[in-house]
Scaffold this motif. Structure first.
Motif, mmCIF file in Angstrom:
data_model
loop_
_atom_site.group_PDB
_atom_site.id
_atom_site.type_symbol
_atom_site.label_atom_id
_atom_site.label_comp_id
_atom_site.label_asym_id
_atom_site.label_seq_id
_atom_site.Cartn_x
_atom_site.Cartn_y
_atom_site.Cartn_z
ATOM 1 N N UNK A 69 0.819 -1.207 0.000
ATOM 2 C CA UNK A 69 0.000 0.000 0.000
ATOM 3 C C UNK A 69 0.858 1.266 0.000
ATOM 4 N N UNK A 70 1.898 1.255 0.821
ATOM 5 C CA UNK A 70 2.720 2.450 0.979
ATOM 6 C C UNK A 70 3.503 2.745 -0.294
ATOM 7 N N UNK A 71 3.928 3.991 -0.471
ATOM 8 C CA UNK A 71 4.734 4.346 -1.641
ATOM 9 C C UNK A 71 6.042 3.561 -1.680
ATOM 10 N N UNK A 72 6.639 3.517 -2.860
ATOM 11 C CA UNK A 72 7.884 2.793 -3.027
ATOM 12 C C UNK A 72 7.626 1.318 -3.268
ATOM 13 N N UNK A 73 8.679 0.544 -3.159
ATOM 14 C CA UNK A 73 8.558 -0.890 -3.387
ATOM 15 C C UNK A 73 7.831 -1.576 -2.236
ATOM 16 N N UNK A 74 6.919 -2.507 -2.545
ATOM 17 C CA UNK A 74 6.407 -3.367 -1.467
ATOM 18 C C UNK A 74 7.556 -4.171 -0.877
ATOM 19 N N UNK A 75 7.444 -4.504 0.393
ATOM 20 C CA UNK A 75 8.490 -5.290 1.040
ATOM 21 C C UNK A 75 7.880 -6.346 1.952
ATOM 22 N N UNK A 203 -2.438 -5.090 -2.659
ATOM 23 C CA UNK A 203 -3.567 -4.202 -2.343
ATOM 24 C C UNK A 203 -3.489 -2.908 -3.161
ATOM 25 N N UNK A 204 -4.641 -2.416 -3.574
ATOM 26 C CA UNK A 204 -4.667 -1.188 -4.386
ATOM 27 C C UNK A 204 -5.638 -0.161 -3.831
ATOM 28 N N UNK A 205 -6.021 -0.300 -2.550
ATOM 29 C CA UNK A 205 -6.968 0.645 -1.972
ATOM 30 C C UNK A 205 -6.270 1.939 -1.544
ATOM 31 N N UNK A 206 -7.040 2.929 -1.173
ATOM 32 C CA UNK A 206 -6.560 4.206 -0.631
ATOM 33 C C UNK A 206 -5.583 4.939 -1.550
ATOM 34 N N UNK A 207 -5.940 5.156 -2.834
ATOM 35 C CA UNK A 207 -5.017 5.868 -3.721
ATOM 36 C C UNK A 207 -4.739 7.300 -3.268
ATOM 37 N N UNK A 208 -5.733 7.960 -2.644
ATOM 38 C CA UNK A 208 -5.524 9.339 -2.198
ATOM 39 C C UNK A 208 -4.467 9.394 -1.097
ATOM 40 N N UNK A 209 -4.531 8.442 -0.152
ATOM 41 C CA UNK A 209 -3.524 8.403 0.901
ATOM 42 C C UNK A 209 -2.148 8.109 0.325
ATOM 43 N N UNK A 210 -2.091 7.208 -0.643
ATOM 44 C CA UNK A 210 -0.805 6.880 -1.260
ATOM 45 C C UNK A 210 -0.193 8.135 -1.888
ATOM 46 N N UNK A 464 7.134 -0.776 5.803
ATOM 47 C CA UNK A 464 7.397 0.316 4.882
ATOM 48 C C UNK A 464 8.895 0.348 4.607
ATOM 49 N N UNK A 465 9.275 0.581 3.364
ATOM 50 C CA UNK A 465 10.681 0.799 3.021
ATOM 51 C C UNK A 465 11.236 1.864 3.957
ATOM 52 N N UNK A 466 12.363 1.584 4.613
ATOM 53 C CA UNK A 466 12.857 2.537 5.607
ATOM 54 C C UNK A 466 13.251 3.867 4.981
ATOM 55 N N UNK A 467 13.699 3.878 3.729
ATOM 56 C CA UNK A 467 14.009 5.148 3.079
ATOM 57 C C UNK A 467 12.731 5.963 2.883
ATOM 58 N N UNK A 468 11.693 5.317 2.353
ATOM 59 C CA UNK A 468 10.422 6.015 2.134
ATOM 60 C C UNK A 468 9.845 6.470 3.469
#
Length: 583
Positions: A69-75, A203-210, A464-468
């Protein structure tokens, strides 16, 4: 939005049985998912002294509420007891497999794998459950060939994992991404688990939050840096500030840095592995096939081995990817061999700058095909026990350090020494600030290291990717709450401290306390070259710094969390430092 995932898959490879169970509500609240929840299960179910390569060790494939869900690469996280260090291990990998795993698990937060199969198996996860399939025909195949042979998104081991190399990786997406440090791939090999296949959609929900979090990240300095250069600019930075470990940790600047830095990478690249606001790594063609080198490759396989041609470095990195070995540990192993050869400790002709010889030794390590390769497959400290040469390459808890030389930045030395999985820069990376802001006192060093360790423990639990995640001012709380949780930013910060303390409890129970946090001998020798020429870590001063760190953590002078600290963090049910696992 659907209810948050609350279950766990259990896979017994010995009996070939797959079941599911509900995760206790208290655990989900206290540890969230990913690192935290995996650490709680590992602490709960492993007896002290468990053989990391025995059937009793557990291997967890974990996701978190924000995976995919979070930006960047899924992990995803691979969590186990490390065969390299004997300590807690959490290792992470990005890419398509991680997103597919989150979708395939559905209402599960991970898979808890125990036992040992009689014959090689593949674990296929789909629709919230799993099946086991024969994989005998794949045993011996490298990461790329294994991924091509299976249908779905694949995480697998190469020859190094099968041979139980203590820093073997779990390779995803055909070897483009790796759960790299600490030897989770060796645990898979010992269990005779060749691959995990995930068949699901992220998952592809919450595009506005992304989009909101993407903007936050790209407005942050780390976001701008990663979008421009991913992690490949690390070598330019480290060389500029005199913190680039070169020629087997003998120097701290590399004359050939321009040949393997970010501009050389851009010239060699055929593109970026992912489009969008936050692009992925640089794709390059090598003699070993297509590769996506990260910053560790030019630092450890380049500067560390005295190799100043980007193509040669990328080829060595691609070989590590195909064989399934961690580039940092492997590069340090080759550097140790070069220095040991020069000192007459081993009968081997190998020199700095010789990419062909380095590549040959990597093959020997991954396949344990020679006495030297077999010794180095267990890490530089084990090789030194056999041949001599102790202290040539710095390591913490048996894990060789990445190429950020901390002799001019003692906060980084503290981060290495106290890392829960051994010598690692991904738990805290204060060198980036300390090198540019000289004059920190010990209080500042301790505060920075603890803050980063706690923060990243939360990010690796969400996952979440630690950089992101560095650009998330609220630690992702708004998104977390949108998924049905009610943790505040302050509670998430407390959760990070709880998780870090839990992994410390695991390590203390395994006998890893203050002695295991010692500064490596190699770092007490002066660095050569660059702004930090002549700098070294003073062991006595470092001991004082470690005392301050323990006090700030609420640990005793041996580095053991006190009962008061456990009570404060809600870990009162784990007051068993002298006992066994609780159930």
């Amino acid at each position: 939005m659907s209810n948050p995932p609350d279950r766990l898959l259990r896979v017994d490879l010995t009996r070939r049985v797959v079941t599911t169970e509900r995760v206790p509500d208290r655990w989900r609240r206290q540890y969230i998912g990913g690192k935290g929840l995996g650490a709680r299960y590992l602490y709960e179910e492993l007896e002290p002294g468990t053989d990391p390569l025995g059937p009793e060790n557990a291997l967890l494939f974990m996701v978190g509420p924000l995976t995919g869900r979070a930006p960047g690469e899924p992990r995803y996280a691979a969590i186990t007891k490390s065969p390299l260090t004997g300590a807690f291990l959490d290792s992470y990998s990005g890419g398509e497999f991680a997103g597919a795993l989150a979708g395939a698990l559905e209402d599960c937060l991970g898979a808890f794998i125990t036992g040992r199969a009689d014959d090689p198996l593949t674990l296929v996860i789909e629709d919230g459950t799993a099946t086991l399939e024969p994989a005998g025909e794949l045993w011996g195949a490298d990461a790329e060939a294994t991924a091509e042979a299976l249908e779905g998104n694949v995480a697998c081991i190469g020859p190094a994992g099968e041979k139980r190399v203590s820093y073997a990786t779990i390779a995803a997406d055909g070897g483009d991404h790796h759960a790299g440090r600490g030897g989770a791939g060796a645990v898979m090999g010992a269990k005779r688990l060749k691959a995990v296949v995930a068949r699901g959609d992220p998952p592809e929900d919450s595009p506005a939050l992304r989009e909101t979090y993407e903007r936050q990240f790209l407005a942050d300095g780390t976001g701008r840096w990663q979008a421009a250069s991913e992690t490949l600019e690390s070598i330019d930075f480290a060389d500029e500030v005199g913190a680039l470990a070169t020629h087997g940790w003998q120097e701290s600047r590399f004359e050939g840095a321009d040949g393997i830095g970010i501009e050389a990478a851009r010239d060699a690249a055929t593109g970026r592995e992912r489009d969008g606001p936050i692009p992925g790594g640089f794709e390059v063609d090598t003699d070993e096939g297509e590769s996506v080198p990260r910053g560790a490759a030019p630092m450890t396989l380049g500067a560390g081995l005295g190799i100043d041609e980007f193509d040669a470095v990328a080829t060595l990195g691609a070989r590590c990817d195909r064989l399934g070995i961690d580039v940092i540990s492997a590069g340090n192993a080759v550097a140790w061999a070069i220095r040991a050869s020069a000192d007459g400790l081993i009968d081997r002709e190998i020199e700095f700058g010789d990419g062909a010889a380095a590549g040959g030794l990597l093959e020997e390590i991954a396949n344990r095909s020679t006495p030297l390769g077999d010794a180095l497959a267990d890490g530089v400290e084990k090789a030194a026990e056999e041949f001599g040469g102790e202290g040539l390459i710095p390591a913490v808890k048996g894990m060789a350090l990445p190429s950020y030389d901390p002799r001019g930045a003692s906060a980084m030395a503290l981060a290495y020494a106290t890392s829960d999985r051994g010598g690692c820069h991904r738990r805290a990376r204060p060198i980036e600030s300390e090198a540019l802001s000289p004059g920190w006192d010990d209080a500042e060093r301790v505060q920075r290291v603890i803050g980063e360790q706690n923060r990243r423990s939360v990010l690796w639990s969400l996952i979440v990717d630690d950089f992101v995640g560095e650009g998330f001012a609220d630690l992702g709380a708004a998104w977390f709450q949108a998924l049905g949780y009610d943790h505040t930013p302050e509670e998430l910060r407390r959760t990070g401290e709880r998780i870090w303390t839990l992994t410390r409890l695991f390590n203390v129970r395994e006998g890893l306390d203050r002695d295991a946090d010692a500064v490596p001998t190699a770092l007490t020798e002066p660095a050569a070259g660059g702004p930090n020429d002549g700098s070294a870590i003073d062991a006595e001063a470092f001991g004082t710094l470690l005392d301050r760190y323990y006090a700030a953590r609420g640990w005793d002078d041996r580095g053991r969390p006190t009962r008061e600290t456990l009570d404060r963090l809600g870990l009162d049910d784990l007051n068993d430092l002298d006992g066994g696992a609780k159930r």
